[in-house]
Design a protein around this motif. Sequence first.
Motif, PDB file in Angstrom:
ATOM      1  N   ASP A  69       0.849  -1.194   0.000  1.00  0.00           N
ATOM      2  CA  ASP A  69       0.000   0.000   0.000  1.00  0.00           C
ATOM      3  C   ASP A  69       0.886   1.245   0.000  1.00  0.00           C
ATOM      4  O   ASP A  69       1.628   1.483   0.956  1.00  0.00           O
ATOM      5  N   PRO A  70       0.853   2.038  -1.078  1.00  0.00           N
ATOM      6  CA  PRO A  70       1.723   3.216  -1.113  1.00  0.00           C
ATOM      7  C   PRO A  70       1.302   4.309  -0.137  1.00  0.00           C
ATOM      8  O   PRO A  70       2.071   5.246   0.117  1.00  0.00           O
ATOM      9  N   ASN A  71       0.093   4.196   0.419  1.00  0.00           N
ATOM     10  CA  ASN A  71      -0.396   5.225   1.347  1.00  0.00           C
ATOM     11  C   ASN A  71      -0.254   4.830   2.806  1.00  0.00           C
ATOM     12  O   ASN A  71      -0.702   5.564   3.694  1.00  0.00           O
ATOM     13  N   GLY A  72       0.354   3.679   3.044  1.00  0.00           N
ATOM     14  CA  GLY A  72       0.504   3.256   4.432  1.00  0.00           C
ATOM     15  C   GLY A  72       1.094   1.868   4.519  1.00  0.00           C
ATOM     16  O   GLY A  72       1.679   1.358   3.552  1.00  0.00           O
ATOM     17  N   ASP A  73       0.936   1.246   5.676  1.00  0.00           N
ATOM     18  CA  ASP A  73       1.461  -0.094   5.884  1.00  0.00           C
ATOM     19  C   ASP A  73       0.503  -1.142   5.312  1.00  0.00           C
ATOM     20  O   ASP A  73      -0.660  -0.865   5.034  1.00  0.00           O
ATOM     21  N   GLY A  74       1.019  -2.346   5.160  1.00  0.00           N
ATOM     22  CA  GLY A  74       0.199  -3.443   4.693  1.00  0.00           C
ATOM     23  C   GLY A  74       0.193  -3.581   3.184  1.00  0.00           C
ATOM     24  O   GLY A  74       0.984  -2.940   2.467  1.00  0.00           O
ATOM     25  N   PHE A  75      -0.719  -4.422   2.690  1.00  0.00           N
ATOM     26  CA  PHE A  75      -0.810  -4.720   1.262  1.00  0.00           C
ATOM     27  C   PHE A  75      -2.226  -4.463   0.768  1.00  0.00           C
ATOM     28  O   PHE A  75      -3.200  -4.536   1.533  1.00  0.00           O
ATOM     29  N   LEU A  76      -2.321  -4.202  -0.524  1.00  0.00           N
ATOM     30  CA  LEU A  76      -3.604  -4.096  -1.203  1.00  0.00           C
ATOM     31  C   LEU A  76      -3.786  -5.320  -2.085  1.00  0.00           C
ATOM     32  O   LEU A  76      -2.831  -5.800  -2.692  1.00  0.00           O
ATOM     33  N   ARG A  77      -5.013  -5.802  -2.163  1.00  0.00           N
ATOM     34  CA  ARG A  77      -5.337  -6.986  -2.952  1.00  0.00           C
ATOM     35  C   ARG A  77      -6.308  -6.598  -4.057  1.00  0.00           C
ATOM     36  O   ARG A  77      -7.301  -5.920  -3.811  1.00  0.00           O
ATOM     37  N   ARG A  78      -5.975  -7.021  -5.292  1.00  0.00           N
ATOM     38  CA  ARG A  78      -6.854  -6.737  -6.417  1.00  0.00           C
ATOM     39  C   ARG A  78      -7.066  -8.015  -7.214  1.00  0.00           C
ATOM     40  O   ARG A  78      -6.118  -8.794  -7.433  1.00  0.00           O
ATOM     41  N   GLU A  79      -8.311  -8.232  -7.656  1.00  0.00           N
ATOM     42  CA  GLU A  79      -8.661  -9.393  -8.453  1.00  0.00           C
ATOM     43  C   GLU A  79      -8.904  -9.003  -9.903  1.00  0.00           C
ATOM     44  O   GLU A  79      -9.107  -7.828 -10.217  1.00  0.00           O
ATOM     45  N   ASN A  80      -8.866 -10.002 -10.791  1.00  0.00           N
ATOM     46  CA  ASN A  80      -9.141  -9.797 -12.224  1.00  0.00           C
ATOM     47  C   ASN A  80      -8.238  -8.732 -12.838  1.00  0.00           C
ATOM     48  O   ASN A  80      -8.680  -7.884 -13.628  1.00  0.00           O
ATOM     49  N   VAL A  81      -6.976  -8.773 -12.475  1.00  0.00           N
ATOM     50  CA  VAL A  81      -5.999  -7.841 -13.044  1.00  0.00           C
ATOM     51  C   VAL A  81      -5.499  -8.420 -14.360  1.00  0.00           C
ATOM     52  O   VAL A  81      -5.032  -9.562 -14.411  1.00  0.00           O
ATOM     53  N   THR A  82      -5.593  -7.650 -15.415  1.00  0.00           N
ATOM     54  CA  THR A  82      -5.233  -8.151 -16.747  1.00  0.00           C
ATOM     55  C   THR A  82      -3.733  -8.029 -16.993  1.00  0.00           C
ATOM     56  O   THR A  82      -3.035  -7.240 -16.355  1.00  0.00           O
ATOM     57  N   PHE A  83      -3.263  -8.814 -17.974  1.00  0.00           N
ATOM     58  CA  PHE A  83      -1.878  -8.768 -18.417  1.00  0.00           C
ATOM     59  C   PHE A  83      -1.785  -7.899 -19.669  1.00  0.00           C
ATOM     60  O   PHE A  83      -2.609  -8.031 -20.581  1.00  0.00           O
ATOM     61  N   ALA A  84      -0.786  -7.058 -19.721  1.00  0.00           N
ATOM     62  CA  ALA A  84      -0.538  -6.283 -20.931  1.00  0.00           C
ATOM     63  C   ALA A  84       0.104  -7.201 -21.963  1.00  0.00           C
ATOM     64  O   ALA A  84       1.194  -7.737 -21.739  1.00  0.00           O
ATOM     65  N   ASN A  85      -0.553  -7.413 -23.084  1.00  0.00           N
ATOM     66  CA  ASN A  85      -0.074  -8.348 -24.104  1.00  0.00           C
ATOM     67  C   ASN A  85       0.888  -7.621 -25.032  1.00  0.00           C
ATOM     68  O   ASN A  85       0.482  -6.802 -25.851  1.00  0.00           O
ATOM     69  N   THR A  86       2.175  -7.938 -24.887  1.00  0.00           N
ATOM     70  CA  THR A  86       3.194  -7.339 -25.757  1.00  0.00           C
ATOM     71  C   THR A  86       3.806  -8.360 -26.705  1.00  0.00           C
ATOM     72  O   THR A  86       4.694  -8.023 -27.486  1.00  0.00           O
ATOM     73  N   LEU A  87       3.320  -9.620 -26.645  1.00  0.00           N
ATOM     74  CA  LEU A  87       3.908 -10.689 -27.455  1.00  0.00           C
ATOM     75  C   LEU A  87       3.051 -11.045 -28.656  1.00  0.00           C
ATOM     76  O   LEU A  87       3.437 -11.907 -29.443  1.00  0.00           O
ATOM     77  N   GLY A  88       1.887 -10.410 -28.809  1.00  0.00           N
ATOM     78  CA  GLY A  88       1.027 -10.748 -29.933  1.00  0.00           C
ATOM     79  C   GLY A  88       0.532 -12.178 -29.828  1.00  0.00           C
ATOM     80  O   GLY A  88      -0.007 -12.593 -28.810  1.00  0.00           O
TER      81      GLY A  88
END
Length: 240
Positions: free
Chosen positions: A43-62
């Motif tokens: 977490d850039p605003n404090g201690d601990g971690f943030l959890r996110r689901e359904n995060v996509t991948f940037a496709n750079t390999l075609g």
Amino acid sequence: MGVIKNTLQKQINNNNLTQYSNTTAVILSYDIVTNTATIKFPDPNGDGFLRRENVTFANTLGAATGSGVYAGQTCTISFIGGNIWSPIITGLADNLYEAKTSSDQGAYIIGVDNDNIYTKPESISPMMNDWIDENNTNQNKYNNDLWDYTKSDTSQEVHEILQSLDKYTAEESGMTNLDTKSTVKLRENGDIDIFVSHNVGIRISNTDHKIYMYGLGLYLNNKELKNCQCLCYNDSDKID
């Protein structure tokens, strides 16, 4: 309501002004169907971690597929529009290059150009007899930093060459399965190697424009080819 509205608007404006830099995250799970992952990042605003689901991948390999994604990998992420709640995975931060080795997948098969060197003439005269001027009294004429190999550690040189044979050079590209090590490599001399294990594969040579096959047998439509003749450019080139 005016005080609450102004306070909320001030907080929103402050959040919009905040710029979040790229950072690293840990992949908790990966969905092969949607090509998304669940990640956690500090977490850039404090201690601990943030959890996110359904995060996509940037496709750079075609159409190409990169290395396998699994839980526990470290990845790099960016934030779309600077929004901390909208991360996108831009790459894998683990050192996967060291795993891309092909020691038993054709890496140590000698190149065609090197193999042709073994065709030696009947008599060989040392090159030093042709270009060294024994009458020259200037002892430093043939001694310089470029050609002086007397201080070289030949054992170390050979070790470094062998250590890098199964790695990709700056001029090579290809794919290596990180688990089975099956490799498709476009070599720096123009050859194409396709190997699955030791001496089992195909080499398409750019040096002599021939195709070399390695293995315990050659099969076509599940039938082994024995005593076959190959179609070549000339009838004299047919192989029995």
